[in-house]
Design a protein around this motif. Structure first.
Motif, short mmCIF file in Angstrom:
data_model
loop_
_atom_site.label_atom_id
_atom_site.label_comp_id
_atom_site.label_asym_id
_atom_site.label_seq_id
_atom_site.Cartn_x
_atom_site.Cartn_y
_atom_site.Cartn_z
N THR A 89 26.06 -23.93 80.91
CA THR A 89 26.40 -24.57 80.01
C THR A 89 27.91 -25.42 79.93
O THR A 89 28.39 -25.05 81.57
CB THR A 89 27.39 -23.21 78.78
N LEU A 124 31.12 -29.60 73.16
CA LEU A 124 29.73 -29.57 73.94
C LEU A 124 29.77 -28.32 74.43
O LEU A 124 28.86 -27.90 75.61
CB LEU A 124 29.68 -31.01 75.06
N ARG A 127 26.22 -26.52 75.59
CA ARG A 127 24.98 -27.67 76.26
C ARG A 127 25.08 -27.19 77.09
O ARG A 127 25.61 -27.19 78.34
CB ARG A 127 24.94 -28.89 75.79
N ARG A 128 23.75 -27.29 77.54
CA ARG A 128 23.59 -27.26 79.27
C ARG A 128 23.78 -28.94 79.39
O ARG A 128 24.04 -30.17 79.08
CB ARG A 128 21.72 -27.00 79.48
N GLN A 131 22.13 -31.74 78.13
CA GLN A 131 21.19 -32.03 77.30
C GLN A 131 23.16 -32.89 76.53
O GLN A 131 23.37 -33.40 75.63
CB GLN A 131 21.51 -31.02 76.19
#
Length: 217
Positions: A89, A124, A127-128, A131
């Motif tokens: 992440t 964020l 998120r990866r 993304q």
């Protein structure tokens, strides 16, 4: 300092000093040797002649383990395309230098969260990399480079993959955070507007580094 790839010289003459909290920029055409010099100063490539010193220590006298520890704990790196690990992440990518240095997961993630907050990326964190946008990805790369409060960040075309608006925003955040924590920055760029933000500016041409008289930001 000199550096060659086999019989091909990449750096023929370079003399540079970098001090705490200072931002220095190296400009030059592609193939001029500026990235080779950066990686030599970071201890990634060995100098053929001359010496590289960090806090009084000669990098050429350190073994591989000591060099790896130095790069991991005292240096930070920002690359043109971020180079985030896709399986982690945003928060985990940011915390990676601390985890590699042996910090426990919870405090490492907490420190990562603080830096992400300062860079406006807190929303964020889960998120990866796939993304987030290119500008956001580069901000994460900046966060990762600075999370462990390194002595020096080596930045190779840190805004080269971004449009002008994102490049300006990322550079603003990068330099403000680095200066606030006393981290020196050595950045390689082909962009004169990026170089203009530095305290000191150098030009690389055919492997020769030349200092410019420059009043930076």
């Amino acid at each position: 300092m000199e550096l060659s790839y086999g019989e091909t010289p990449a750096v023929r003459s370079a003399d540079i000093s970098l001090f705490r909290g200072e931002v220095a920029a190296i400009t030059g055409q592609s193939g001029s040797g500026k990235s080779s010099l950066l990686y030599c100063l970071a201890g990634v490539l060995p100098a053929a002649r001359g010496e590289v010193r960090f806090e009084g220590r000669l990098l050429g006298e350190l073994d591989d383990e000591a060099l790896s520890t130095l790069r991991r704990e005292r240096f930070g790196f920002v690359f043109q395309y971020g180079e985030l690990l896709p399986e982690l992440t945003v928060e985990e990518n940011t915390a990676l230098p601390l985890r590699l240095a042996g910090h426990r997961k919870a405090p490492a993630l907490a420190a990562a969260g603080e830096v992400l907050e300062r860079l406006g990326l807190a929303n964020l964190r889960d998120r990866r990399p796939s993304q987030v946008s290119g500008g956001q990805s580069q901000r994460v790369a900046v966060a990762r480079a600075l999370v462990h409060k390194p002595a020096v960040v080596f930045a190779d075309e840190p805004t080269g993959s971004l449009d002008s608006a994102n490049a300006t925003a990322v550079l603003d955040e990068f330099l403000a955070l680095a200066r606030s924590q006393g981290t020196a920055v050595l950045l390689v760029t082909h962009d004169d507007q990026v170089a203009a933000r530095a305290d000191n500016r150098y030009t690389m041409c055919d492997g020769v580094l030349t200092a410019q008289v420059w009043e930076g930001a």
